[in-house]
Design a protein around this motif. Sequence first.
Motif, PDB file in Angstrom:
ATOM      1  N   GLU A  98       0.828  -1.204   0.000  1.00  0.00           N
ATOM      2  CA  GLU A  98       0.000   0.000   0.000  1.00  0.00           C
ATOM      3  C   GLU A  98       0.865   1.258   0.000  1.00  0.00           C
ATOM      4  N   VAL A  99       1.948   1.239   0.762  1.00  0.00           N
ATOM      5  CA  VAL A  99       2.850   2.391   0.822  1.00  0.00           C
ATOM      6  C   VAL A  99       3.464   2.644  -0.557  1.00  0.00           C
ATOM      7  N   TYR A 100       3.892   1.595  -1.229  1.00  0.00           N
ATOM      8  CA  TYR A 100       4.488   1.743  -2.561  1.00  0.00           C
ATOM      9  C   TYR A 100       3.461   2.271  -3.566  1.00  0.00           C
ATOM     10  N   ARG A 101       2.237   1.755  -3.493  1.00  0.00           N
ATOM     11  CA  ARG A 101       1.198   2.214  -4.424  1.00  0.00           C
ATOM     12  C   ARG A 101       0.851   3.686  -4.172  1.00  0.00           C
ATOM     13  N   LEU A 102       0.773   4.071  -2.904  1.00  0.00           N
ATOM     14  CA  LEU A 102       0.511   5.476  -2.583  1.00  0.00           C
ATOM     15  C   LEU A 102       1.653   6.371  -3.062  1.00  0.00           C
ATOM     16  N   ALA A 103       2.879   5.902  -2.905  1.00  0.00           N
ATOM     17  CA  ALA A 103       4.036   6.674  -3.375  1.00  0.00           C
ATOM     18  C   ALA A 103       3.990   6.830  -4.889  1.00  0.00           C
ATOM     19  N   GLU A 104       3.584   5.788  -5.588  1.00  0.00           N
ATOM     20  CA  GLU A 104       3.454   5.860  -7.051  1.00  0.00           C
ATOM     21  C   GLU A 104       2.430   6.931  -7.426  1.00  0.00           C
ATOM     22  N   ARG A 105       1.281   6.943  -6.752  1.00  0.00           N
ATOM     23  CA  ARG A 105       0.234   7.932  -7.044  1.00  0.00           C
ATOM     24  C   ARG A 105       0.699   9.346  -6.715  1.00  0.00           C
ATOM     25  N   GLU A 106       1.333   9.507  -5.553  1.00  0.00           N
ATOM     26  CA  GLU A 106       1.831  10.833  -5.155  1.00  0.00           C
ATOM     27  C   GLU A 106       2.855  11.351  -6.158  1.00  0.00           C
ATOM     28  N   THR A 107       3.744  10.478  -6.603  1.00  0.00           N
ATOM     29  CA  THR A 107       4.771  10.867  -7.571  1.00  0.00           C
ATOM     30  C   THR A 107       4.122  11.291  -8.887  1.00  0.00           C
ATOM     31  N   SER A 108       3.181  10.501  -9.350  1.00  0.00           N
ATOM     32  CA  SER A 108       2.500  10.829 -10.614  1.00  0.00           C
ATOM     33  C   SER A 108       1.749  12.143 -10.511  1.00  0.00           C
ATOM     34  N   LYS A 109       1.070  12.367  -9.377  1.00  0.00           N
ATOM     35  CA  LYS A 109       0.330  13.617  -9.184  1.00  0.00           C
ATOM     36  C   LYS A 109       1.288  14.799  -9.126  1.00  0.00           C
ATOM     37  N   SER A 110       2.372  14.655  -8.396  1.00  0.00           N
ATOM     38  CA  SER A 110       3.350  15.740  -8.278  1.00  0.00           C
ATOM     39  C   SER A 110       3.952  16.081  -9.642  1.00  0.00           C
ATOM     40  N   LEU A 111       4.297  15.062 -10.398  1.00  0.00           N
ATOM     41  CA  LEU A 111       4.862  15.295 -11.730  1.00  0.00           C
ATOM     42  C   LEU A 111       3.846  15.974 -12.646  1.00  0.00           C
ATOM     43  N   ALA A 112       2.601  15.528 -12.579  1.00  0.00           N
ATOM     44  CA  ALA A 112       1.568  16.145 -13.415  1.00  0.00           C
ATOM     45  C   ALA A 112       1.400  17.619 -13.059  1.00  0.00           C
ATOM     46  N   ASP A 113       1.411  17.927 -11.760  1.00  0.00           N
ATOM     47  CA  ASP A 113       1.286  19.325 -11.332  1.00  0.00           C
ATOM     48  C   ASP A 113       2.466  20.157 -11.819  1.00  0.00           C
ATOM     49  N   ILE A 114       3.664  19.633 -11.678  1.00  0.00           N
ATOM     50  CA  ILE A 114       4.864  20.368 -12.081  1.00  0.00           C
ATOM     51  C   ILE A 114       4.921  20.533 -13.599  1.00  0.00           C
ATOM     52  N   MET A 115       4.501  19.516 -14.313  1.00  0.00           N
ATOM     53  CA  MET A 115       4.566  19.560 -15.778  1.00  0.00           C
ATOM     54  C   MET A 115       3.573  20.553 -16.376  1.00  0.00           C
ATOM     55  N   THR A 116       2.590  20.979 -15.618  1.00  0.00           N
ATOM     56  CA  THR A 116       1.641  21.969 -16.149  1.00  0.00           C
ATOM     57  C   THR A 116       2.301  23.337 -16.287  1.00  0.00           C
ATOM     58  N   THR A 117       3.454  23.529 -15.653  1.00  0.00           N
ATOM     59  CA  THR A 117       4.146  24.813 -15.767  1.00  0.00           C
ATOM     60  C   THR A 117       4.780  25.000 -17.139  1.00  0.00           C
ATOM     61  N   ARG A 118       5.024  23.914 -17.846  1.00  0.00           N
ATOM     62  CA  ARG A 118       5.570  23.967 -19.214  1.00  0.00           C
ATOM     63  C   ARG A 118       6.782  24.896 -19.325  1.00  0.00           C
ATOM     64  N   MET A 119       7.807  24.569 -18.589  1.00  0.00           N
ATOM     65  CA  MET A 119       9.041  25.355 -18.625  1.00  0.00           C
ATOM     66  C   MET A 119       9.749  25.157 -19.974  1.00  0.00           C
ATOM     67  N   VAL A 120      10.320  26.209 -20.506  1.00  0.00           N
ATOM     68  CA  VAL A 120      11.017  26.162 -21.784  1.00  0.00           C
ATOM     69  C   VAL A 120      12.311  25.367 -21.605  1.00  0.00           C
ATOM     70  N   ASP A 121      12.606  24.514 -22.540  1.00  0.00           N
ATOM     71  CA  ASP A 121      13.823  23.705 -22.578  1.00  0.00           C
ATOM     72  C   ASP A 121      13.930  22.687 -21.443  1.00  0.00           C
ATOM     73  N   TRP A 122      12.847  22.363 -20.770  1.00  0.00           N
ATOM     74  CA  TRP A 122      12.883  21.334 -19.734  1.00  0.00           C
ATOM     75  C   TRP A 122      12.498  19.996 -20.350  1.00  0.00           C
ATOM     76  N   ASP A 123      13.198  18.942 -19.919  1.00  0.00           N
ATOM     77  CA  ASP A 123      12.822  17.601 -20.339  1.00  0.00           C
ATOM     78  C   ASP A 123      12.337  16.826 -19.106  1.00  0.00           C
ATOM     79  N   GLU A 124      12.058  15.550 -19.263  1.00  0.00           N
ATOM     80  CA  GLU A 124      11.532  14.749 -18.159  1.00  0.00           C
ATOM     81  C   GLU A 124      12.465  14.741 -16.961  1.00  0.00           C
ATOM     82  N   ALA A 125      13.762  14.740 -17.218  1.00  0.00           N
ATOM     83  CA  ALA A 125      14.730  14.727 -16.111  1.00  0.00           C
ATOM     84  C   ALA A 125      14.599  15.991 -15.258  1.00  0.00           C
ATOM     85  N   ASP A 126      14.361  17.120 -15.876  1.00  0.00           N
ATOM     86  CA  ASP A 126      14.177  18.365 -15.131  1.00  0.00           C
ATOM     87  C   ASP A 126      12.919  18.306 -14.262  1.00  0.00           C
TER      88      ASP A 126
END
Length: 117
Positions: free
Chosen positions: A43-71
């Motif tokens: 359950e902890v691993y699954r929650l971490a997966e969801r939290e990570t995906s949500k955090s990445l989705a939130d950050i990716m909405t900023t659409r920074m110029v010249d940023w790739d997935e690693a950024d």
Amino acid sequence: MEKRRETASAKPANERQAADKQAITLKVLGRNYRFTIDRDREEVYRLAERETSKSLADIMTTRMVDWDEADYLAMAVLTFAIDNIDLRRSREVGGEELQRLAALDEELGTYLDTRIE
């Protein structure tokens, strides 16, 4: 010759440990990552997966110029680290609070000593 009775505890330690493990796959940014974990931690691993995906989705909405997935991953890791540090600090009891508690403890002890006599 005496026959040995087989019990669950008679299993070798490595077999018992293997029975307590489970293989799972987590997905982050479309890539699969396999883990072998303790069954009671899934359950902890699954929650971490969801939290990570949500955090990445939130950050990716900023659409920074010249940023790739690693950024974006770096920013997510940094965000989690900051949140972790904030949480640890909020749980620490500062020296000032300890001094106040010690003073109250001493005052209460003195009060109780005078009441008992």
